[in-house]
Motif scaffolding. Structure first.
Motif, PDB file in Angstrom:
ATOM      1  N   ASP A   1      -5.492 -13.140   0.020  1.00 29.53           N
ATOM      2  CA  ASP A   1      -5.201 -12.624  -1.465  1.00 29.53           C
ATOM      3  C   ASP A   1      -4.854 -11.246  -1.257  1.00 29.53           C
ATOM      4  O   ASP A   1      -5.749 -10.491  -0.855  1.00 29.53           O
ATOM      5  CB  ASP A   1      -6.380 -13.138  -2.448  1.00 29.53           C
ATOM      6  CG  ASP A   1      -6.070 -12.633  -3.673  1.00 29.53           C
ATOM      7  OD1 ASP A   1      -4.910 -12.129  -4.005  1.00 29.53           O
ATOM      8  OD2 ASP A   1      -7.194 -12.607  -4.689  1.00 29.53           O
ATOM      9  N   GLU A   2      -3.745 -10.695  -1.707  1.00 31.87           N
ATOM     10  CA  GLU A   2      -3.427  -9.428  -1.436  1.00 31.87           C
ATOM     11  C   GLU A   2      -3.942  -8.452  -2.904  1.00 31.87           C
ATOM     12  O   GLU A   2      -3.594  -7.326  -2.849  1.00 31.87           O
ATOM     13  CB  GLU A   2      -2.007  -9.230  -1.330  1.00 31.87           C
ATOM     14  CG  GLU A   2      -1.542  -9.864  -0.117  1.00 31.87           C
ATOM     15  CD  GLU A   2      -0.023  -9.435  -0.059  1.00 31.87           C
ATOM     16  OE1 GLU A   2       0.794  -8.838  -0.693  1.00 31.87           O
ATOM     17  OE2 GLU A   2       0.735 -10.115   1.099  1.00 31.87           O
ATOM     18  N   GLY A   3      -4.659  -8.966  -3.737  1.00 32.28           N
ATOM     19  CA  GLY A   3      -5.113  -8.379  -4.835  1.00 32.28           C
ATOM     20  C   GLY A   3      -6.495  -8.181  -4.973  1.00 32.28           C
ATOM     21  O   GLY A   3      -7.044  -8.310  -5.853  1.00 32.28           O
ATOM     22  N   LEU A   4      -7.002  -8.366  -3.647  1.00 31.41           N
ATOM     23  CA  LEU A   4      -8.490  -8.232  -3.661  1.00 31.41           C
ATOM     24  C   LEU A   4      -9.116  -7.037  -4.114  1.00 31.41           C
ATOM     25  O   LEU A   4     -10.256  -6.915  -4.867  1.00 31.41           O
ATOM     26  CB  LEU A   4      -9.160  -8.864  -2.098  1.00 31.41           C
ATOM     27  CG  LEU A   4      -8.848 -10.127  -1.865  1.00 31.41           C
ATOM     28  CD1 LEU A   4      -9.352 -10.466  -0.476  1.00 31.41           C
ATOM     29  CD2 LEU A   4      -9.912 -11.098  -2.609  1.00 31.41           C
ATOM     30  N   SER A   5      -8.517  -5.837  -3.932  1.00 33.92           N
ATOM     31  CA  SER A   5      -8.956  -4.514  -4.141  1.00 33.92           C
ATOM     32  C   SER A   5      -8.223  -4.032  -5.465  1.00 33.92           C
ATOM     33  O   SER A   5      -8.930  -2.876  -6.022  1.00 33.92           O
ATOM     34  CB  SER A   5      -8.536  -3.593  -3.217  1.00 33.92           C
ATOM     35  OG  SER A   5      -7.075  -3.582  -3.110  1.00 33.92           O
ATOM     36  N   HIS A   6      -7.364  -5.007  -6.152  1.00 38.73           N
ATOM     37  CA  HIS A   6      -6.902  -4.418  -7.458  1.00 38.73           C
ATOM     38  C   HIS A   6      -6.141  -3.093  -7.317  1.00 38.73           C
ATOM     39  O   HIS A   6      -5.943  -2.595  -8.653  1.00 38.73           O
ATOM     40  CB  HIS A   6      -8.117  -4.484  -8.324  1.00 38.73           C
ATOM     41  CG  HIS A   6      -8.563  -5.911  -8.546  1.00 38.73           C
ATOM     42  ND1 HIS A   6      -8.262  -6.960  -9.257  1.00 38.73           N
ATOM     43  CD2 HIS A   6     -10.151  -5.956  -8.249  1.00 38.73           C
ATOM     44  CE1 HIS A   6      -9.138  -7.885  -9.083  1.00 38.73           C
ATOM     45  NE2 HIS A   6     -10.341  -7.176  -8.474  1.00 38.73           N
ATOM     46  N   GLU A   7      -6.005  -2.725  -6.186  1.00 41.76           N
ATOM     47  CA  GLU A   7      -5.318  -1.395  -6.034  1.00 41.76           C
ATOM     48  C   GLU A   7      -4.189  -1.202  -4.724  1.00 41.76           C
ATOM     49  O   GLU A   7      -4.500  -2.230  -3.952  1.00 41.76           O
ATOM     50  CB  GLU A   7      -6.184  -0.329  -5.875  1.00 41.76           C
ATOM     51  CG  GLU A   7      -6.889   0.021  -6.922  1.00 41.76           C
ATOM     52  CD  GLU A   7      -7.952   1.181  -6.891  1.00 41.76           C
ATOM     53  OE1 GLU A   7      -7.736   1.893  -5.890  1.00 41.76           O
ATOM     54  OE2 GLU A   7      -8.780   1.357  -7.550  1.00 41.76           O
ATOM     55  N   ARG A   8      -3.446  -0.639  -4.696  1.00 41.20           N
ATOM     56  CA  ARG A   8      -2.400  -0.436  -3.596  1.00 41.20           C
ATOM     57  C   ARG A   8      -2.984   0.450  -2.528  1.00 41.20           C
ATOM     58  O   ARG A   8      -2.541   1.479  -2.482  1.00 41.20           O
ATOM     59  CB  ARG A   8      -0.984  -0.100  -4.019  1.00 41.20           C
ATOM     60  CG  ARG A   8      -0.395  -0.947  -4.880  1.00 41.20           C
ATOM     61  CD  ARG A   8       1.039  -0.483  -5.428  1.00 41.20           C
ATOM     62  NE  ARG A   8       1.726  -0.457  -4.347  1.00 41.20           N
ATOM     63  CZ  ARG A   8       2.496  -1.165  -3.898  1.00 41.20           C
ATOM     64  NH1 ARG A   8       2.673  -2.669  -4.644  1.00 41.20           N
ATOM     65  NH2 ARG A   8       3.505  -1.324  -2.814  1.00 41.20           N
ATOM     66  N   ASP A   9      -4.358  -0.110  -1.789  1.00 39.82           N
ATOM     67  CA  ASP A   9      -4.764   0.674  -0.999  1.00 39.82           C
ATOM     68  C   ASP A   9      -4.516   0.236   0.617  1.00 39.82           C
ATOM     69  O   ASP A   9      -4.022  -0.585   0.655  1.00 39.82           O
ATOM     70  CB  ASP A   9      -6.171   1.008  -1.429  1.00 39.82           C
ATOM     71  CG  ASP A   9      -6.966  -0.551  -1.762  1.00 39.82           C
ATOM     72  OD1 ASP A   9      -6.433  -1.465  -1.439  1.00 39.82           O
ATOM     73  OD2 ASP A   9      -7.964  -0.131  -2.311  1.00 39.82           O
ATOM     74  N   GLU A  10      -5.617   0.743   1.131  1.00 45.55           N
ATOM     75  CA  GLU A  10      -5.669   0.162   2.683  1.00 45.55           C
ATOM     76  C   GLU A  10      -5.942  -1.405   2.631  1.00 45.55           C
ATOM     77  O   GLU A  10      -5.705  -2.098   3.558  1.00 45.55           O
ATOM     78  CB  GLU A  10      -6.673   1.227   3.632  1.00 45.55           C
ATOM     79  CG  GLU A  10      -6.011   2.521   3.857  1.00 45.55           C
ATOM     80  CD  GLU A  10      -6.327   3.421   2.740  1.00 45.55           C
ATOM     81  OE1 GLU A  10      -6.687   3.096   1.586  1.00 45.55           O
ATOM     82  OE2 GLU A  10      -5.862   4.636   2.832  1.00 45.55           O
ATOM     83  N   ILE A  11      -7.138  -1.723   1.949  1.00 47.15           N
ATOM     84  CA  ILE A  11      -7.461  -3.088   2.051  1.00 47.15           C
ATOM     85  C   ILE A  11      -6.197  -4.062   1.480  1.00 47.15           C
ATOM     86  O   ILE A  11      -5.913  -5.121   2.206  1.00 47.15           O
ATOM     87  CB  ILE A  11      -8.557  -3.384   0.985  1.00 47.15           C
ATOM     88  CG1 ILE A  11      -9.618  -2.387   1.059  1.00 47.15           C
ATOM     89  CG2 ILE A  11      -8.899  -4.674   0.970  1.00 47.15           C
ATOM     90  CD1 ILE A  11     -10.143  -2.387   2.208  1.00 47.15           C
ATOM     91  N   ALA A  12      -5.257  -3.722   0.673  1.00 42.07           N
ATOM     92  CA  ALA A  12      -3.988  -4.259   0.220  1.00 42.07           C
ATOM     93  C   ALA A  12      -2.949  -4.388   1.337  1.00 42.07           C
ATOM     94  O   ALA A  12      -2.505  -5.358   1.862  1.00 42.07           O
ATOM     95  CB  ALA A  12      -3.465  -3.821  -0.920  1.00 42.07           C
ATOM     96  N   ARG A  13      -3.109  -3.081   2.252  1.00 41.31           N
ATOM     97  CA  ARG A  13      -2.145  -3.124   3.339  1.00 41.31           C
ATOM     98  C   ARG A  13      -2.595  -4.122   4.394  1.00 41.31           C
ATOM     99  O   ARG A  13      -1.965  -4.524   5.152  1.00 41.31           O
ATOM    100  CB  ARG A  13      -2.160  -1.827   3.625  1.00 41.31           C
ATOM    101  CG  ARG A  13      -1.254  -1.481   4.972  1.00 41.31           C
ATOM    102  CD  ARG A  13      -1.216   0.009   5.369  1.00 41.31           C
ATOM    103  NE  ARG A  13      -0.549   0.287   6.506  1.00 41.31           N
ATOM    104  CZ  ARG A  13      -0.409   1.414   7.317  1.00 41.31           C
ATOM    105  NH1 ARG A  13      -1.095   2.417   6.794  1.00 41.31           N
ATOM    106  NH2 ARG A  13       0.304   1.534   8.280  1.00 41.31           N
TER     107      ARG A  13
END
Length: 450
Positions: free
Chosen positions: A203-215
Motif C-alpha cells: 500500500d503506497e498510501g500508508l504515510s498519507h504523504e508523498r514522502d520517503e515512506i511512499a517512495r
C-alpha cells in the motif's frame, strides 16, 4: 538496537546536549552576576567607609562602629581597613583576619581600584584622595548568601535537566514510534508476500504523504513487478522448453514403436529412420540454441576486433545457397574511417545473432526478398533487416523476446522461438540495441544499432 531506540537515544542525546548547554550558560551568567553584584556592594562599603572617616573628621572608631550598627547592613565576615600613604592602618585598628602584602597595596595605588580574593573572602581596594592626604580603603567579606543562591539555583537546574530528559525520552519514543509506524506496516506487508503471491503490492498510501515512506513502497512495488515478470517468464520458459523438447522426443519414440510393432521391408525402415533423423536433428538444433542462449546470458564476450560490415556479409554467406539470393544488402552513408565500423566482442556469437535475424526474415517473408540496409548515421552503425512477410500483431509484439514464445500466426513455420531472444541478448552483450517494428500482414523491420 532497533531503529526506534537509536532514534530515541539520538533525540535525547541531541536535545540533552543543547539543554545542558543552555542550563550551563544560565548558571554561569548568574554566577557572574552574583560575583559582580557582590563586588559592587563591597565597593559601596569601601566608599561609605572613606566618607565616614575622611569626610567627617569628628568621627572616630567608636563613632564609626555605632554608625555602622545603625545605618549600615553588615556583610558576612566583613573586614574594613584604611591605610595611609605610608601603608599604615589608620582610623580603624588592623584586623588580624586579613593580611595585605605590599604588592597588593602598591597595585591598588597604581590601578586605583582592584578586586581580589583573600581566602574565602572577596575583597576590593580603592585609592581615595582627600584633603587630608592619600589613602587606601579595603573592604572584604564572604558572599555566603550569593553562594547559597547559586547552590539553590544549581539544584533547581539539575532537577529541570533530569526531568526534561525523562520527558524528552518519552516524547522521543512516541515520536519515533509514530514516524516508523509506516515502515513497520510496509515490512509486515512485504513479509506476507511469497513466491505464490507476487501479484500482491504494498500500500503506497500508508504515510498519507508523498514522502520517503511512499517512495519506499513504490520501490518495493516496482521490485515486486520485476520479480513477478521474471517468475512468469521463468514459468513460461520452462513450460515452452518442456513442450519443445517433448515434441521431437515423442515423435521419435512413436516412430520407433511403429517400427518395432512388426517386420517391414527396407524402404519402410529407411523412410521411418529418415523421419527419426529429422526429429533428432530438430532436437539437436533446439539444444544448441539453448546452449548459445546460456552462453550469451553468461556474458561470454571476448576481445575480437569485428568489422560489422564484413560480419554482415559473412552471415549472408552462412545462409543456404537457395535462400541466399533473396537477401539483398545495400551499403549507405559509410564512415570516412573504416575503424568506426569496428567493435570488440565475440565474432562467433555476433555472427550467430546476424544469421538468426536473416533466417527469421527469410522464414516469415513468404519467399519475398529480404532487404538489408547498412548505414553509418550520427556516429552509430545501423543495420535494418526488412521483410514483407506475415508480420506480428500488436498483442504478440511485447512478448517476442521471451524464449520459446511463438505468435499465433507463426506456429505453422518451423522454429522454436529461441532465435530472436538469443539475437537480442548477444547484441546487447556487445553494446548494441535491437528494435523490432512490425505490422500484421505487411512485414517486419529488425533494426540493430551499435
Amino acid at each position: 538496537m532497533t531503529i526506534r531506540n537509536r532514534l530515541t537515544w539520538l533525540f535525547v542525546g541531541l536535545v540533552g546536549v543543547i539543554l545542558f548547554g543552555a542550563i550551563a550558560v544560565v548558571y554561569i551568567l548568574q554566577a557572574h552576576y552574583t560575583h559582580t553584584e557582590f563586588h559592587q556592594r563591597l565597593r559601596d562599603r569601601a566608599e561609605v567607609t572613606g566618607y565616614v572617616f575622611l569626610e567627617q573628621d569628628e568621627l572616630r572608631a567608636e563613632a564609626f562602629r555605632e554608625f555602622q550598627r545603625r545605618y549600615l547592613r553588615t556583610l558576612t565576615g566583613e573586614v574594613l581597613q584604611i591605610y595611609d600613604a605610608q601603608r599604615r592602618p589608620r582610623f580603624i585598628e588592623e584586623d588580624e583576619r586579613i593580611r595585605l602584602s605590599d604588592r597588593i597595596l602598591a597595585r591598588i595605588v597604581a590601578e586605583k581600584e582592584v578586586y581580589f580574593d583573600i581566602g574565602a573572602r572577596q575583597a576590593v581596594g580603592i585609592f581615595y584622595a582627600d584633603n587630608q592626604g592619600e589613602y587606601i580603603i579595603v573592604a572584604a567579606a564572604e558572599n555566603k548568601a550569593g553562594l547559597a543562591r547559586l547552590e539553590h539555583l544549581a539544584t533547581i537546574l539539575a532537577a529541570i535537566f533530569v526531568g526534561s530528559l525523562i520527558v524528552i525520552y518519552v516524547a522521543g519514543r512516541i515520536f519515533a514510534g509514530r514516524a516508523l509506524a509506516p515502515i513497520a506496516a510496509v515490512n509486515d506487508q512485504v513479509d506476507r508476500i511469497t513466491a505464490q503471491d507476487l501479484h500482491l503490492r504494498v500500500d503506497e498510501g500508508l504515510s498519507h504523504e508523498r514522502d520517503e515512506i511512499a517512495r519506499l513502497a513504490r520501490t518495493f512495488n516496482r521490485m515486486l513487478q520485476r520479480l513477478e515478470e521474471s517468475f512468469e517468464g521463468q514459468r513460461t520458459f520452462v513450460s515452452n522448453a518442456s513442450h519443445e523438447l517433448r515434441t521431437p522426443l515423442t515423435a521419435t519414440i512413436g516412430e520407433i514403436q511403429v517400427l518395432l510393432a512388426r517386420d517391414r521391408d527396407a524402404p519402410a525402415y529407411r523412410e521411418a529412420l529418415s523421419s527419426v533423423l529429422g526429429e533428432l536433428q530438430s532436437l539437436k538444433s533446439l539444444i544448441n540454441n539453448l546452449l548459445e542462449l546460456n552462453q550469451a546470458n553468461a556474458g561470454a564476450a571476448t576481445g575480437d576486433e569485428i568489422r560489422l560490415d564484413e560480419l554482415l556479409w559473412e552471415a549472408r554467406e552462412a545462409i543456404a545457397p537457395d535462400q541466399r539470393r533473396r537477401v539483398q544488402i545495400t551499403m549507405d552513408s559509410l564512415p570516412p574511417n573504416p575503424d568506426q565500423m569496428e567493435i570488440a566482442g565475440n565474432r562467433q556469437l555476433l555472427g550467430r545473432a546476424f544469421t538468426n535475424l536473416l533466417d527469421n526474415a527469410l522464414k516469415y517473408s513468404n519467399q519475398e526478398p529480404v532487404q538489408v540496409n547498412f548505414s553509418f548515421l550520427n556516429n552509430h552503425v545501423t543495420i535494418r533487416v526488412k521483410d514483407h512477410g506475415i508480420g506480428i500483431s500488436d498483442k504478440a509484439l511485447p512478448n517476442i523476446f521471451q524464449p520459446f514464445f511463438r505468435a499465433d500466426n507463426a506456429r505453422g513455420v518451423v522454429g522454436h522461438g529461441v532465435g530472436l531472444p538469443l539475437a537480442r541478448r548477444i547484441i546487447e552483450l556487445h553494446g548494441g540495441q535491437l528494435h523490432i517494428h512490425s505490422q500484421l500482414h505487411k512485414g517486419t523491420v529488425a533494426e540493430v544499432i551499435f
